[in-house]
Design a protein around this motif. Sequence first.
Motif, PDB file in Angstrom:
ATOM      1  N   LYS A  86       2.480   1.700  -3.399  1.00  0.00           N
ATOM      2  CA  LYS A  86       1.721   2.468  -4.306  1.00  0.00           C
ATOM      3  C   LYS A  86       1.260   3.724  -4.054  1.00  0.00           C
ATOM      4  O   LYS A  86       1.313   4.725  -5.033  1.00  0.00           O
ATOM      5  CB  LYS A  86       0.175   1.434  -4.347  1.00  0.00           C
ATOM      6  N   GLN A  87       1.176   4.048  -2.710  1.00  0.00           N
ATOM      7  CA  GLN A  87       0.668   5.459  -2.584  1.00  0.00           C
ATOM      8  C   GLN A  87       1.870   6.602  -2.531  1.00  0.00           C
ATOM      9  O   GLN A  87       1.629   7.384  -3.165  1.00  0.00           O
ATOM     10  CB  GLN A  87       0.165   5.425  -0.937  1.00  0.00           C
ATOM     11  N   PRO A 137      -4.739  -2.635  -0.523  1.00  0.00           N
ATOM     12  CA  PRO A 137      -3.459  -2.796  -0.273  1.00  0.00           C
ATOM     13  C   PRO A 137      -2.736  -3.753  -1.196  1.00  0.00           C
ATOM     14  O   PRO A 137      -1.325  -3.711  -0.858  1.00  0.00           O
ATOM     15  CB  PRO A 137      -3.325  -3.313   1.200  1.00  0.00           C
ATOM     16  N   TYR A 174       0.897  -1.068  -0.018  1.00  0.00           N
ATOM     17  CA  TYR A 174      -0.146   0.107   0.055  1.00  0.00           C
ATOM     18  C   TYR A 174       0.997   1.444  -0.054  1.00  0.00           C
ATOM     19  O   TYR A 174       0.629   2.417  -0.675  1.00  0.00           O
ATOM     20  CB  TYR A 174      -0.984  -0.028   1.215  1.00  0.00           C
ATOM     21  N   ASN A 212     -10.176  -0.173   0.629  1.00  0.00           N
ATOM     22  CA  ASN A 212      -8.553   0.085   0.516  1.00  0.00           C
ATOM     23  C   ASN A 212      -7.980  -1.092  -0.110  1.00  0.00           C
ATOM     24  O   ASN A 212      -8.630  -2.053  -0.115  1.00  0.00           O
ATOM     25  CB  ASN A 212      -7.971   0.452   1.760  1.00  0.00           C
ATOM     26  N   THR A 230      -5.206   2.476  -5.201  1.00  0.00           N
ATOM     27  CA  THR A 230      -5.087   2.345  -3.630  1.00  0.00           C
ATOM     28  C   THR A 230      -6.499   2.172  -3.153  1.00  0.00           C
ATOM     29  O   THR A 230      -6.531   1.542  -1.909  1.00  0.00           O
ATOM     30  CB  THR A 230      -4.435   3.710  -3.178  1.00  0.00           C
ATOM     31  N   ARG A 231      -7.449   2.823  -3.640  1.00  0.00           N
ATOM     32  CA  ARG A 231      -8.872   2.534  -3.151  1.00  0.00           C
ATOM     33  C   ARG A 231     -10.070   2.835  -3.787  1.00  0.00           C
ATOM     34  O   ARG A 231      -9.755   3.370  -5.129  1.00  0.00           O
ATOM     35  CB  ARG A 231      -8.970   3.231  -1.819  1.00  0.00           C
ATOM     36  N   TYR A 282      -5.594   6.328  -8.030  1.00  0.00           N
ATOM     37  CA  TYR A 282      -4.413   6.063  -8.638  1.00  0.00           C
ATOM     38  C   TYR A 282      -3.478   7.065  -7.842  1.00  0.00           C
ATOM     39  O   TYR A 282      -3.915   8.319  -8.235  1.00  0.00           O
ATOM     40  CB  TYR A 282      -4.130   6.067 -10.003  1.00  0.00           C
ATOM     41  N   SER A 283      -2.474   6.737  -7.028  1.00  0.00           N
ATOM     42  CA  SER A 283      -1.536   7.695  -6.821  1.00  0.00           C
ATOM     43  C   SER A 283      -0.733   7.977  -8.008  1.00  0.00           C
ATOM     44  O   SER A 283      -0.288   7.179  -8.703  1.00  0.00           O
ATOM     45  CB  SER A 283      -0.849   7.118  -5.574  1.00  0.00           C
TER      46      SER A 283
END
Length: 396
Positions: free
Chosen positions: A167-168, A289, A164, A287, A296-297, A318-319
């Motif tokens: 990705k973030q 992860p 997570y 979320n 991400t969510r 999307y981050s």
Amino acid sequence: MNMDALIVGAGFSGSVIARLLAENTKQKIIVIDSRDHIGGNCYDYVNKFGIRISKYGAHLFHTTRQDVWNFISAFGSWEPWEHRVLAKIYPRDDSDDFAYAPVPICIQTIQKLYDSSVQNEEGMRRWLVEETRSIKFQAPYKNSMESAVARFGHRIYNDFFHSYTLKQWDKSPEHLDASVLERIPLRYNMDDRYFTDPIQMLPSCGYTGVFQELLNHPQIEVRLNTDYFQERHCFNGVNFTVFTGPIDGYFASRGLDRLEYRSLRFEEDTIEMGDKDTVMQPASVVNEPSMRVPYTRTVEFKQFLNQRSTHTTLVREYSSSHGDPYYPVPNERNTKLYATYQQLAEKETEKERRTVLFLGRLANYKYLNMDQAIGNALDHWQRWIKDGVIETHDVN
Ligand code: FAD
Ligand code: NA
């Protein structure tokens, strides 16, 4: 132009200050925003399926500050709403089986995924001691991987935090300050709400409705699609400017490096459900992860305040490193750089005899919740009055 005060940015920071100026002085106030709407990042709208969508991601209001609530609850109408979030967890690498478990980690999370016999605080403490028994990392931790593994153990770390975070932040926890994951809450009870603040609310007619009321005052004029940097020459006559945009943008001509932000990209998907109360997800926010999906969510906006629609709209987040500035990136480079900008801001405020003031999440390069943005504006207002920056008059 016949204007006394210029407010750059129609988010909470700018709109609250505009309202306070209007109610407590005789000044004429112009609020500008480069976007085509008010509300800053809290802006929302109703889509063609009758579902209210927050354009820049789900926004849940929560606070411990009674003064903030007293102030903001006078605008729009609000309803109690307790937010709950589930994480979609794939316990085994070799299987597509998954389970939904509450975040932040609480007793139900452990029961669902690891050990159904954990029932109370004592059981939770015992379970965590077992889970972290063999872990050798010691405080002070060198990075976020160490601090998280030491608190939660390897299983929770891998299921919830490792991918997570990757990705973030596009960085593994090994490469982030220990403090980043140190702030993640861990509960020894069965409280599975996302926030524990005593005041948790959503505006019945959206945040945009709240902003419409905040800015609806005969002394306030709002001008959209107006960028300060392109049109500042139009506002030379004002005797007071509050800037709530990005601080590195304000001082761009000084040739310093730019501050780094993470951004978000949103992907929207609407599905016909037939029944007006049927939803797709087991929670408004799920979320993700796992590395099995790139987002991400997923937010299902229909669930907030139990909206009714024959459809449902899902928004995946999307981050990303490009796009609108959303989250400051907490590292040494940015902290130092911001300190330099902050000195420039202090000089500018002095040079202009305190008539340029920097306020809000972008000007302070700090993640602020809505209540903190409102609270900062209220606190600044009190200080300005005390310091004689602003002279008020009796409105009545
Ligand atoms: P903003 O809302 O960003 O407003 C600044 C405004 O200034 C913008 O409208 C911008 O267009 C304008 N501006 C910038 N530069 C210029 C320029 N040169 N000329 C003219 N205008 C300009 N908080 C919570 O309490 N609960 C939540 O659940 C929550 N969820 C969030 C989710 C996401 C994805 C994000 C990013 C934030 C979330 N927040 C949440 C935080 C919340 O969005 C902020 O607290 C709030 O937006 C801060 O208000 P602000 O006025 O300081 O900044
Ligand atoms: Na949020």
